[in-house]
Design a protein around this motif. Structure first.
Motif, PDB file in Angstrom:
ATOM      1  N   ALA B 167      22.940 -25.158  46.403  1.00 31.88           N
ATOM      2  CA  ALA B 167      22.515 -23.908  46.116  1.00 31.88           C
ATOM      3  C   ALA B 167      21.926 -23.216  47.665  1.00 31.88           C
ATOM      4  CB  ALA B 167      21.296 -23.846  45.192  1.00 31.88           C
ATOM      5  N   GLN B 168      21.565 -23.927  48.390  1.00 29.05           N
ATOM      6  CA  GLN B 168      21.134 -23.435  49.816  1.00 29.05           C
ATOM      7  C   GLN B 168      22.309 -23.060  50.832  1.00 29.05           C
ATOM      8  OE1 GLN B 168      18.452 -26.601  50.869  1.00 29.05           O
ATOM      9  NE2 GLN B 168      17.429 -26.285  49.065  1.00 29.05           N
ATOM     10  N   ILE B 169      23.559 -23.644  50.610  1.00 29.46           N
ATOM     11  CA  ILE B 169      24.767 -23.178  51.287  1.00 29.46           C
ATOM     12  C   ILE B 169      25.003 -21.819  51.093  1.00 29.46           C
ATOM     13  CG2 ILE B 169      27.034 -23.835  52.036  1.00 29.46           C
ATOM     14  CD1 ILE B 169      26.384 -26.796  51.331  1.00 29.46           C
ATOM     15  N   GLN B 170      24.991 -21.072  52.486  1.00 29.86           N
ATOM     16  CA  GLN B 170      25.544 -19.734  52.032  1.00 29.86           C
ATOM     17  C   GLN B 170      25.712 -19.156  53.726  1.00 29.86           C
ATOM     18  OE1 GLN B 170      23.318 -16.944  50.011  1.00 29.86           O
ATOM     19  NE2 GLN B 170      24.858 -15.608  49.659  1.00 29.86           N
ATOM     20  N   PHE B 171      27.161 -19.113  54.002  1.00 30.28           N
ATOM     21  CA  PHE B 171      27.421 -18.144  55.183  1.00 30.28           C
ATOM     22  C   PHE B 171      28.536 -17.229  54.656  1.00 30.28           C
ATOM     23  CE2 PHE B 171      30.660 -21.646  55.371  1.00 30.28           C
ATOM     24  CZ  PHE B 171      29.765 -22.689  55.330  1.00 30.28           C
ATOM     25  N   GLY B 172      28.208 -15.945  55.398  1.00 32.64           N
ATOM     26  CA  GLY B 172      29.108 -15.057  55.291  1.00 32.64           C
ATOM     27  C   GLY B 172      29.476 -14.656  53.885  1.00 32.64           C
ATOM     28  N   GLU B 173      30.979 -14.683  53.615  1.00 29.96           N
ATOM     29  CA  GLU B 173      31.425 -14.382  52.266  1.00 29.96           C
ATOM     30  C   GLU B 173      31.336 -15.573  51.194  1.00 29.96           C
ATOM     31  OE1 GLU B 173      33.669 -11.496  51.525  1.00 29.96           O
ATOM     32  OE2 GLU B 173      31.853 -11.117  52.512  1.00 29.96           O
ATOM     33  N   PHE B 174      31.029 -16.704  51.997  1.00 30.76           N
ATOM     34  CA  PHE B 174      31.043 -17.956  51.263  1.00 30.76           C
ATOM     35  C   PHE B 174      29.629 -18.498  50.494  1.00 30.76           C
ATOM     36  CE2 PHE B 174      30.569 -22.766  50.957  1.00 30.76           C
ATOM     37  CZ  PHE B 174      31.841 -22.999  50.161  1.00 30.76           C
ATOM     38  N   THR B 175      29.922 -18.438  49.189  1.00 32.43           N
ATOM     39  CA  THR B 175      28.737 -19.318  48.372  1.00 32.43           C
ATOM     40  C   THR B 175      29.129 -20.182  47.841  1.00 32.43           C
ATOM     41  OG1 THR B 175      29.142 -17.331  46.986  1.00 32.43           O
ATOM     42  CG2 THR B 175      27.192 -16.815  48.199  1.00 32.43           C
ATOM     43  N   TRP B 176      28.102 -21.418  47.867  1.00 35.40           N
ATOM     44  CA  TRP B 176      28.357 -22.446  47.056  1.00 35.40           C
ATOM     45  C   TRP B 176      28.250 -22.251  45.741  1.00 35.40           C
ATOM     46  CZ3 TRP B 176      30.178 -27.154  48.792  1.00 35.40           C
ATOM     47  CH2 TRP B 176      30.151 -28.098  48.112  1.00 35.40           C
ATOM     48  N   GLU B 177      29.265 -22.707  44.835  1.00 40.56           N
ATOM     49  CA  GLU B 177      29.360 -22.576  43.580  1.00 40.56           C
ATOM     50  C   GLU B 177      29.172 -23.927  42.630  1.00 40.56           C
ATOM     51  OE1 GLU B 177      32.418 -19.962  41.927  1.00 40.56           O
ATOM     52  OE2 GLU B 177      32.262 -18.744  43.732  1.00 40.56           O
ATOM     53  N   SER B 178      28.765 -23.669  41.559  1.00 42.25           N
ATOM     54  CA  SER B 178      28.491 -25.000  40.686  1.00 42.25           C
ATOM     55  C   SER B 178      29.667 -25.758  40.445  1.00 42.25           C
ATOM     56  CB  SER B 178      27.946 -24.597  39.325  1.00 42.25           C
ATOM     57  OG  SER B 178      26.653 -24.134  39.451  1.00 42.25           O
ATOM     58  N   TRP B 179      30.799 -25.344  40.166  1.00 41.85           N
ATOM     59  CA  TRP B 179      31.897 -26.216  40.173  1.00 41.85           C
ATOM     60  C   TRP B 179      32.063 -26.864  41.525  1.00 41.85           C
ATOM     61  CZ3 TRP B 179      36.234 -26.188  43.224  1.00 41.85           C
ATOM     62  CH2 TRP B 179      36.411 -24.927  44.071  1.00 41.85           C
ATOM     63  N   MET B 180      31.777 -26.392  42.553  1.00 40.55           N
ATOM     64  CA  MET B 180      32.009 -27.213  43.720  1.00 40.55           C
ATOM     65  C   MET B 180      30.992 -28.397  43.837  1.00 40.55           C
ATOM     66  SD  MET B 180      32.190 -23.892  46.503  1.00 40.55           S
ATOM     67  CE  MET B 180      33.334 -22.713  46.379  1.00 40.55           C
ATOM     68  N   SER B 181      29.853 -28.263  43.329  1.00 35.39           N
ATOM     69  CA  SER B 181      29.087 -29.317  43.243  1.00 35.39           C
ATOM     70  C   SER B 181      29.905 -30.364  42.218  1.00 35.39           C
ATOM     71  CB  SER B 181      27.828 -29.110  42.694  1.00 35.39           C
ATOM     72  OG  SER B 181      27.174 -28.015  43.344  1.00 35.39           O
ATOM     73  N   VAL B 182      30.279 -29.956  41.057  1.00 38.86           N
ATOM     74  CA  VAL B 182      31.153 -31.170  40.266  1.00 38.86           C
ATOM     75  C   VAL B 182      32.113 -31.837  41.033  1.00 38.86           C
ATOM     76  CG1 VAL B 182      32.495 -31.207  38.192  1.00 38.86           C
ATOM     77  CG2 VAL B 182      30.551 -29.675  38.253  1.00 38.86           C
ATOM     78  N   ALA B 183      32.847 -30.959  41.760  1.00 42.81           N
ATOM     79  CA  ALA B 183      34.276 -31.403  42.378  1.00 42.81           C
ATOM     80  C   ALA B 183      33.572 -32.240  43.671  1.00 42.81           C
ATOM     81  CB  ALA B 183      34.975 -30.202  43.235  1.00 42.81           C
TER      82      ALA B 183
END
Ligand SMILES: Nc1ncnc2c1ncn2[C@@H]1O[C@H](COP(=O)(O)OP(=O)(O)OP(=O)(O)O)[C@@H](O)[C@H]1O
Ligand SMILES: [Mg+2]
Lengths: 273, 316
Positions: B167-183
């Motif tokens: 949830a704390q990762i965010q740079f530019g366009e990119f935001t961390w989404e929940s599905w990425m945590s699952v992956a």
């Protein structure tokens, strides 16, 4: 001999394997040996006398504790990098996922030969070792003797002027073995390569060699060198096995091998070391 | 799964002796009979289920106060045909509801996608670690214990952590989404068998072959490409299969612990609540997860088909 660079020049080589406890093993002790270009030299001696070690040193798979080894006038390491020798081990050591042709092409491929040139050379060599019908087979579809022939073809792939062979026929039956020996004689006559050949078989050593190096174990030393003098490679044939000179050399080597301390009197053609 | 672990742990490459060794190749008839046995096993399972349901005691088998076999009521053990029928009925009573099988299929695809990403990441990381450890002795002694330790941390413990950090990762366009945590969690399970299997595989060539490469004066990369990688295939494939299954299990579990909507994990939790009045429903997502596992394993099977040539060394 002056002016001709020897194929292999081993000078005062000692190889000691350190052990965690105790003094370690002296596999080779002050061994000196010169192999002329085109000469066929066999190493024979009881198990553990350092034959493989000597061969590995020449191939730069191992380094001597002391002494020097030169191959065609270069340090062994340089000769290896320059691909001056071809090698065949006791086990065929073929890559199981490559066909017969693929295995023979391996060194050519690794050293960047073109595809067409590789194909041509592999076909040539496959014909040479009489496996033309099996070029597309995989090693597990071949008999042990056939695998060994592929390994020999592979060692010849880059037309080396020196061949190092460690008991290449060790696993073969007597019949196949004699046929392979005849083939090797033919190949050597054709390629003019010098050969250092490790074997346990006295007849094999005598039949193939210009000189037979008899070694003694622990520490590994050269006991003596028998000049067989059976004539040129190209003139050798199956009849030679019935030759009188063949039997004389045979018994000489046998006496040297077996009659440990009771060494035979200086027979003709035997240099003492 | 224990057999797969064994496959990784025990090298199947046999020593080539003087005797002629021939590969016992899994020909088509053999594979076919394997499939038949699998189907037969399934049929037996179904038969046991229905037999026990018909003849087992309604209250289950209780030994010394412990229930060792379940109750056979329609609620606890619905008939197989009830489960099957339920698949073709709408998810809910609402008029707009789609059939259950469609919902489950969509969930399966969602989970499969996440598992695939996790598998890819895990395989990449696992291979990279194995290469690093093969190249540098020091790396092996430094990394290997941590790799093994990593698998002792329970998933439930890392899921919230990953979510919070993500949830704390965010740079530019990119935001961390929940599905990425699952992956990510799926890859955490998947990388382990790959790194261990690949490490063993890369170290598996005979001394003979390594010597040969040395004689040919070729460097580490060429030796890797021509010798170590091909030799490692028979270690790598079972590892990849295990990684695929782990990635699926990891995805389902992580979906539940993170609370991600849209996948099988969520459906399992959601439908389990409905079990009271609708005993067939909770079984649907379970079949879905089995399907996902089968597809994942089948995909690795496809890979191994292409790599058949490199498994020739596996003499019987
Ligand atoms: N890597 C090694 N480490 C320690 N000792 C070694 C090593 N290689 C060889 N030796 C020792 O060196 C001696 C000679 O070994 P070598 O393999 O050269 O014998 P060999 O003459 O080839 O025997 P064989 O005819 O049985 O093949 C043996 O006593 C062996 O124990
Ligand atoms: Mg030896």
């Amino acid at each position: 001999m002056t002016g001709i660079v020897p194929a292999v020049e081993v000078q005062g080589v000692t190889r000691r394997f350190a052990a965690r406890k105790g003094p370690g093993v002296t596999a080779l002790d002050d061994v000196s040996l010169t192999v002329a270009p085109g000469e066929f030299v066999s190493l024979i001696g009881p198990s553990g006398c350092g034959k493989s070690t000597l061969l590995r040193l020449v191939a730069d798979l191992d380094v001597p504790t002391s002494g020097s080894i030169e191959v065609f006038g270069k340090p062994a390491r340089q000769a290896r990098i320059d691909q001056d020798y071809g090698i065949a081990f006791q086990q065929a050591g073929l890559l199981p996922w490559r066909t017969v042709a693929g295995n023979i092409e391996l060194p050519l491929e690794l050293h960047g030969a073109g595809k067409a040139a590789r194909r041509r050379r592999a076909a040539e060599l496959i014909a040479l070792v009489g496996l033309s019908d099996f070029a597309g087979h995989y090693p597990d579809q071949l008999s042990g003797g056939m695998q060994q022939r592929v390994a020999i073809a592979r060692s010849l792939a880059e037309s080396p002027s020196l061949l190092l062979m460690d008991e290449p026929f060790g696993a073969l039956d007597e019949m196949t073995r004699e046929r392979m020996q005849n083939e090797l004689v033919r190949i050597c006559a054709e390629t003019q390569a010098a050969v250092v050949f490790v074997t346990h078989s006295i007849p094999e050593a005598v039949f193939l060699s210009t000189r037979v190096v008899v070694m003694s174990p622990r520490p590994g030393r050269i006991r003596s060198i028998v000049s067989v003098g059976l004539g040129e490679m190209s003139g050798r044939s199956e009849d030679l096995r019935e030759d009188e000179g063949f039997f004389r050399a045979l018994s000489q080597v046998r006496e040297l091998l077996h009659g440990d301390e009771a060494a035979p009197t200086g027979a003709r053609g035997v240099e003492r070391r | 799964m224990p057999t797969q672990t064994e496959q990784i742990a025990r090298p199947r490459r046999s020593v080539r002796g003087a005797a002629e060794l021939r590969v016992r190749r899994a020909g088509m008839p053999q594979r076919l009979s394997g499939g038949l046995f699998g189907l037969a096993g399934l049929a037996v399972l179904a038969l046991v289920w229905e037999l026990y349901k018909s003849f087992g005691p309604a209250d289950g088998v209780i030994l010394g106060g412990v229930t060792v076999l379940p109750r056979t009521t329609d609620l606890a053990m619905p008939h197989l045909f009830v489960m099957a029928e339920r698949l073709f009925e709408p998810v809910t009573g609402a008029a707009s509801a789609s059939p259950l099988w469609l919902a489950v299929l969509q969930g399966s695809l969602f989970t499969l996608g996440i598992a695939a990403v996790g598998w890819l990441v895990g395989v990449t990381v696992g291979l990279a670690l194995a290469l690093l450890m093969q190249r540098f002795r020091l790396a092996e002694s430094a990394i290997l214990p941590w790799i093994i330790l990593s698998q002792t941390v329970p998933l439930i413990a890392i899921a919230p952590l990953v979510r919070r950090w993500g949830a704390q990762i965010q740079f530019g366009e990119f935001t961390w989404e929940s599905w990425m945590s699952v992956a990510l969690i799926a890859s955490y399970l998947a990388f382990f068998p790959v790194s261990i299997g690949a490490l063993r595989g890369l170290g598996s060539p005979d001394a003979n072959h390594v010597d040969l490469m040395h004689c040919y004066a070729v460097g580490w990369w060429k030796t890797l490409w021509r010798l170590r990688l091909p030799a490692s295939v028979s270690y790598l494939l079972p590892a990849l299969r295990l990684a695929a299954v782990s990635a699926v299990v990891g995805s389902v579990v992580a979906e539940v612990s993170i609370g991600l909507r849209g996948g099988i994990g969520r459906l399992i939790v959601e439908y389990a609540g409905a079990a009271g009045g609708d005993p067939g429903k909770p079984w649907a997502p379970i079949f879905g997860s089995i399907l996902v596992g089968l597809v994942a394993a089948g995909f690795v099977g496809l890979i191994s088909l292409f790599l058949r040539r490199f498994r020739r060394g596996e003499a019987a």
